[in-house]
Scaffold this active site. Structure first.
Site, PDB file in Angstrom:
ATOM      1  CE  LYS A 174      -2.224   3.197   1.321  1.00 14.81           C
ATOM      2  NZ  LYS A 174      -2.023   4.925   2.375  1.00 14.81           N
ATOM      3  N   GLY A 229       4.298   3.751  10.041  1.00 19.32           N
ATOM      4  CA  GLY A 229       4.117   5.006  10.076  1.00 19.32           C
ATOM      5  C   GLY A 229       3.693   5.501  11.908  1.00 19.32           C
ATOM      6  CB  SER A 230       0.913   8.001  12.247  1.00 20.62           C
ATOM      7  OG  SER A 230      -0.557   6.417  12.411  1.00 20.62           O
ATOM      8  N   GLY A 233      -2.733   5.602  12.628  1.00 19.99           N
ATOM      9  CA  GLY A 233      -3.006   4.819  11.587  1.00 19.99           C
ATOM     10  C   GLY A 233      -2.504   3.235  11.797  1.00 19.99           C
ATOM     11  N   GLY A 234      -1.720   3.073  12.588  1.00 17.93           N
ATOM     12  CA  GLY A 234      -0.803   1.525  12.526  1.00 17.93           C
ATOM     13  C   GLY A 234      -1.633   0.899  13.246  1.00 17.93           C
ATOM     14  CD  GLU A 253       9.219   2.395  12.425  1.00 14.93           C
ATOM     15  OE1 GLU A 253      10.493   1.746  11.395  1.00 14.93           O
ATOM     16  OE2 GLU A 253       9.875   3.349  13.145  1.00 14.93           O
ATOM     17  CB  CYS A 290      10.684   5.723  13.340  1.00  6.96           C
ATOM     18  SG  CYS A 290      12.478   4.887  12.524  1.00  6.96           S
ATOM     19  CD  GLU A 382       7.555   9.661  16.770  1.00 10.69           C
ATOM     20  OE1 GLU A 382       7.174   8.942  16.994  1.00 10.69           O
ATOM     21  OE2 GLU A 382       8.274   9.273  15.604  1.00 10.69           O
TER      22      GLU A 382
END
Lengths: 525, 525
Positions: A174, A229-230, A233-234, A253, A290, A382
Site C-alpha cells: 500500500k 507510520g503513526s 494509523g498503525g 512500527e 522514527c 513523539e
C-alpha cells in the site's frame, strides 16, 4: 447525483511538490475494492514460483541492480515528492540496494529456515520418539504499508518488501500518499526484476488509497502485514488485523520517543559535545526519523545550563527545512503549540513556521518533575519534526519517575562519563533499567542511523512496535515465516533442506548438535 | 439481599469427581480483582530474581524432582478430578518432569538468547557500522491459562509455565476449573521448588475463576499469555489481549480437526492396519486430545469399505469412558447430535451416552462431496471426545475441495502406499499441499502423541494457534522473549552473554561466523 455514479468514479492519486504545495502530476487512481482483490489474488497466484530459492535470491539482486541503474530518475522523483534532498536520497537508495542484496545473502545462507532434525529414538525417555524434522515456510501474501519518511528504504523496495520476498511471501504494497510517483516507479523496477529472474511479475503489486489499505488488511488471502507510520494509523490497522475472522500477524512500527539520559558526570565532562551531537541528531532529515531523540534528560545546575547554551547556539544554526508534506507540517506545528502551552514549558529556541513552507528547528525545556503529571502527557509522546524536549532533573528519583512514565521505545540512549563507562556509579544498573524501555540501547552516540546488520534490532515495547521482531537487519525475515515439522516422513517426500544428505548445504541442528553448513543453498536451490 | 453483600462473597471453587458428578471438596475461592492484582504484582516483583540463569535452571530441575517425589498424591488427585486414569497420568507426570528438565537444559545451553555480535566496521558499505550486540530479554509476567485435558503437562507445572520460567518470566496461572485441587497441589510444589533454588516463591502464582482469567489478561503488568483450550474461550482472550491499551502477544492453542488422508493405494495395501490404528488414536484418552484425528478422508469403493468394516469392529471394542467433566460431556453429546442430524451423515458406530456418566466411542460417515457445503460446516470443526468423521471421496477433486475448505490445523496426516512413500504418484505434491494446512505433517502414524524435542512444532494456522510458535518442545521458550541490541556499549556495562570474552560459553554468531559454545552457562550464570 446518484450514489452509483459517485462510487464508480476512481479517486485520482496526485504527486505533490512539498516545496510549493502544488500538484506535480496525476500518477494513477486509488484502488477500488475489486482492484485490491485482483492485486492480492494475483500475488497469491505467484507464491508457488517463489519457492525456488535461487530465483528468489537472483530476483533480489536484480532488483538492487535495476534500482541502482535507474538511480538518477528514482532520486529525482523522490526528491520532487518529499523534499528530502539529493544527498540523503542518494544514501537511502544505496541503503535500499544493500538491503535487497543482504536478504539475497540471507536466502543463500539458508539459516533463516532454522532447520532442526531429531532422528527417531525408540529408547527415548519418558517415551519413544518418532523422526521429527522442522523447517520454516512462508506465511503467504504479505501486505506492506509504506512510510512517509523513507520513500525507498521503508517503502515499495524497502526492508519489509525485501524481507518478505526473501521469506518467499509475495507482497502487495500500500503506497504512501506522500510519494506515489516514486512508488509506481520503484514498483515497476521490482516487477521488471522479477521477470528477469524468471518469476511472475505479480510477486509484487502496488495499490494506492486509504480505503485500499483497509481492504488490504481485511483480505482473506493476506497472511501478514508490515507497517511503518503513526500510532493512530498503525493501531487502526493492528485492530483490523486482530479482528479478522482469521487474525494475522501485524508487524507495525508505530512511534517512539527515543529518550536520552545525560548523567551529571557526563554533562560535566563533555556537555558541549553532547549538545552539538544532539542538535545534529534531532534535526537530521528535518527531525523526520522514527529514531529522533525526542526527550533528553539533562541535569539541573551549571553543567546542564552550559549544555543548553551550546544546544541553543547549535539549534539556531540549523537551516529551515521543508517537511515531507502539508499534513506532517500541520501536525508538527500543532504539536509544538500544544506542548508550548503547557505550564512550565519554555522554548529556548522556538520551533515553528519559517518563510514560505519552511519550518524552523527548535527545542523545549521543562522541569522533569512536571513530566510525570497527566497534564503533561503530551511531552512523553513523539512529535514528528525538528523539535526535542529537554527535561531538567534534580535527582535520580526524578529520573526514575520520568522513565517509569514512558511508553515503549525503539531506542534509549545513555550519555555517561569516562568513569561510568568503566562500570562505576551504578552505570550497569542504568543500562539494565533502560533496557526495559527499548529495543536498542546506546551508550554514547545518537539513535538516528540504523545499521543493517544481523545484530540490529529495530523494534521495542508497544507502541514502538506491535510485535517482538525487528524491521531492520537480516532478522526481519523471521516475521514472514511459520515452522512446519515433518514426522516419520520418507526422504523422497521431504523438502530438500530436511534430507539427511543436506543437498542445500545448510547449517542445521541435528540430534542436538549444531552442524555448520557449506553455503550451497543458492547453487542448488 | 444487598448488592454489596453479594459482591463481597467469594465464590467457592469445588473439586468435582467426574465419575459421580459429586463435589469432592472445596479447594479454595475464586480470585477477586484485588487478588489478581496482588498475584500479578507479586509475580512482577519476583522477576529480577529470575535473571540468575543458574538459579532458573536449578529451580526447574527441583520442580521436576518435587513433582516426581510427590507423584503418588499428584496422580491420585488428578485422577479423582479428571478420570483420566492412573496409567495415563503416570505418563503425563513423567512427561511434565521431562519438560521441566528439558527447559533447564535449554537455560544451560543458552542458545535461546540467540546472541549475535557485529563488531564496529568504520569501512562498511554503504555506511560505517557501530558495534552492535543483540541478546534476548524476558517479556515480563506471563499469564498461563491451563487446559482441561492435561492437568499436569498443559496446566500449572506444564509446558507454558516451564518455558516462560526458562525465559525468565514469572508466571501467573489461571487454573482450569476441571482440576482445581491438582492445580493448588502442583502450584505449591512449584513454589517450594523456587524457594529451594533461592528464588522468591512468587515467581509462580495460581488464581481460580472465570472473572479472574479476564482480569488477568487485562492487567497492565501482564506482558504475554499462553492458552490451551477451546476456540470460543481462546478467541475471547485473544480479543481481550489485542484490545488492551498496550496489546500483548497471546499464544493460544484453540482447536484443530487434524485431517487424515488415506490414499486409494494405501487403503488397498493396508486398509485394515490403518483402521486399527485410527480406532486407537481417535479414542485415546477418550478422544480428549487436541491432536485427535477428527476427519479422515477414505476412498469410496471396496478397499475403503473394507477399511470401514475393520474400523467398525475396532470402535465397537472400545470400552465406554467418563469424560473430563460434565460440560465437556454435554458438549460432546450435543456435537454428535448436531452432526448426525445433517443430511447424508450416518453413524456406522454411533457415539453417545453409555451407562451412568460413561460415553461410548463411535464414528460418523459422510460423502466428501457434502463437506464443502455451508450446511455441513460443523463437520470441519473439532468435536472434542471419542468421535471422528469419515469422509468418503470419489476423486482427487473431491479431496482438494475438502482440503480447501478446512481451517488451520495442528497436524495433517497422510497414509500412503509403499510406492507413494518412495515419491511416486504425486505424493510429494500431497505432502506440500497439506503443509499449507498444518504445523506438523505425518506420513504414516497418528497425530496423538506429541514428542518433546527441539524439532517439534505444536502449532499451526489459525485457529490451531493464534501465533506462529510452538507450545511443545524446547522452541516454546521463544514465545516469552524480545530482542535487545546494544550499540557501542562498553564491556563493563554489557550483559555477560554479549561480552567478547564469552564468560557464559554460549554458541554465538560473531561477525557473520557461527561460534560453538562451551556450555558453561549454568556454571557461571
Amino acid at each position: 447525483m446518484g450514489g452509483l455514479a459517485v462510487t464508480a468514479a476512481a479517486e485520482p492519486v496526485w504527486s505533490v511538490d512539498p516545496r510549493t504545495g502544488k500538484r506535480r502530476e496525476q500518477v494513477t487512481a486509488e484502488a477500488a475494492p475489486a482492484d485490491v482483490d485482483a492485486a492480492v489474488t494475483a500475488a497469491a497466484g505467484a507464491a508457488s514460483a517463489l519457492a525456488d530459492l535461487a530465483a528468489r535470491a537472483a530476483f533480489l539482486r536484480t532488483a538492487a541492480e535495476l534500482l541502482e541503474g535507474d538511480a538518477e530518475r528514482v532520486i529525482a522523483t523522490a526528491d520532487a515528492e518529499t523534499a528530502l534532498g539529493t544527498p540523503r536520497l542518494t544514501g537511502e537508495l544505496a541503503r535500499t540496494a544493500h538491503q535487497l542484496r543482504s536478504f539475497a545473502d540471507v536466502v543463500d545462507d539458508g539459516a533463516f529456515l532454522d532447520v532442526v532434525i531429531d532422528h527417531a529414538d525408540p529408547a527415548a525417555a519418558p517415551a519413544p520418539r518418532p523422526d521429527l524434522r522442522r523447517t520454516k515456510v512462508p506465511l503467504g501474501v504479505a501486505a506492506v504499508y509504506a512510510a512517509s519518511n523513507f520513500p525507498l528504504a521503508f517503502s515499495v523496495p524497502g526492508g519489509d518488501t525485501a524481507s518478505a520476498l526473501a521469506a518467499g511471501c509475495p507482497v502487495v504494497v500500500k503506497a504512501h500518499p506522500g510519494h506515489p510517483a516514486t512508488s509506481e516507479l520503484t514498483g515497476a523496477l521490482l516487477r521488471r526484476a522479477a521477470a528477469r529472474a524468471g518469476l511472475p511479475q505479480d510477486v509484487v503489486r502496488v495499490v494506492h488509497g486509504f480505503d485500499a489499505g483497509v481492504a488490504l488488511i481485511r483480505h482473506p488471502l493476506v497472511a501478514a502485514a508490515g507497517f511503518t507510520g503513526s500510532v493512530r494509523g498503525g493501531r487502526a490497522l493492528y485492530d483490523a488485523a486482530a479482528t479478522r475472522p482469521r487474525p494475522i500477524p501485524f508487524h507495525g512500527e508505530l512511534g517512539s520517543l527515543n529518550p536520552v539520559l545525560v548523567t551529571e558526570a557526563a554533562a560535566a565532562e563533555r556537555g558541549q559535545d553532547i549538545a552539538t551531537g544532539l542538535a545534529a541528531s534531532f534535526t537530521l532529515g528535518a527531525g523526520q526519523f522514527c529514531t529522533k531523540p525526542g526527550l533528553v534528560l539533562v541535569p539541573e545546575g551549571t553543567d546542564g545550563d552550559r549544555l543548553l547554551i551550546t544546544l541553543t547556539d547549535a539549534a539556531r544554526e540549523v537551516p529551515p527545512r521543508v517537511l515531507l508534506d502539508s499534513r506532517i507540517r500541520e501536525a508538527f506545528l500543532a504539536g509544538v503549540r500544544e506542548r508550548l502551552a503547557l505550564p512550565g514549558v519554555t522554548a529556548p529556541v522556538e520551533p515553528g513556521e519559517g518563510e514560505g513552507l519552511d519550518v524552523r528547528a527548535g527545542f523545549l525545556s521543562v522541569p522533569a518533575s512536571l513530566l510525570a503529571a497527566d497534564s503533561h502527557a503530551a511531552l512523553t509522546h513523539e512529535c514528528f519534526g525538528p523539535v526535542t524536549v529537554i527535561a531538567r532533573y534534580g535527582s535520580p528519583d526524578e529520573v526514575e519517575a520520568v522513565l517509569a512514565g514512558l511508553p515503549g521505545n525503539l531506542t534509549a540512549t545513555l550519555h555517561l562519563s569516562t568513569a561510568e563507562r568503566e562500570g562505576g556509579h551504578g552505570a550497569a544498573e542504568l543500562v539494565a533499567r533502560v533496557s526495559a524501555l527499548a529495543g536498542r540501547v546506546l551508550v554514547g552516540g545518537w539513535p538516528t542511523g540504523v545499521a543493517v546488520t544481523p545484530a540490529q534490532h529495530h523494534g521495542g515495547p508497544y507502541p514502538a512496535t506491535t510485535s517482538p521482531y525487528t524491521s531492520v537487519g537480516t532478522a526481519a525475515i523471521e516475521r514472514w515465516l511459520r515452522p512446519v515439522a515433518y514426522q516419520d516422513t520418507p526422504a523422497a517426500l521431504l523438502p530438500p533442506e530436511l534430507r539427511d544428505d543436506n543437498p542445500l548445504g545448510l547449517a542445521r541442528r541435528v540430534d542436538g548438535r549444531r552442524e555448520a553448513g557449506s553455503g550451497a543453498a543458492a547453487r542448488l536451490g
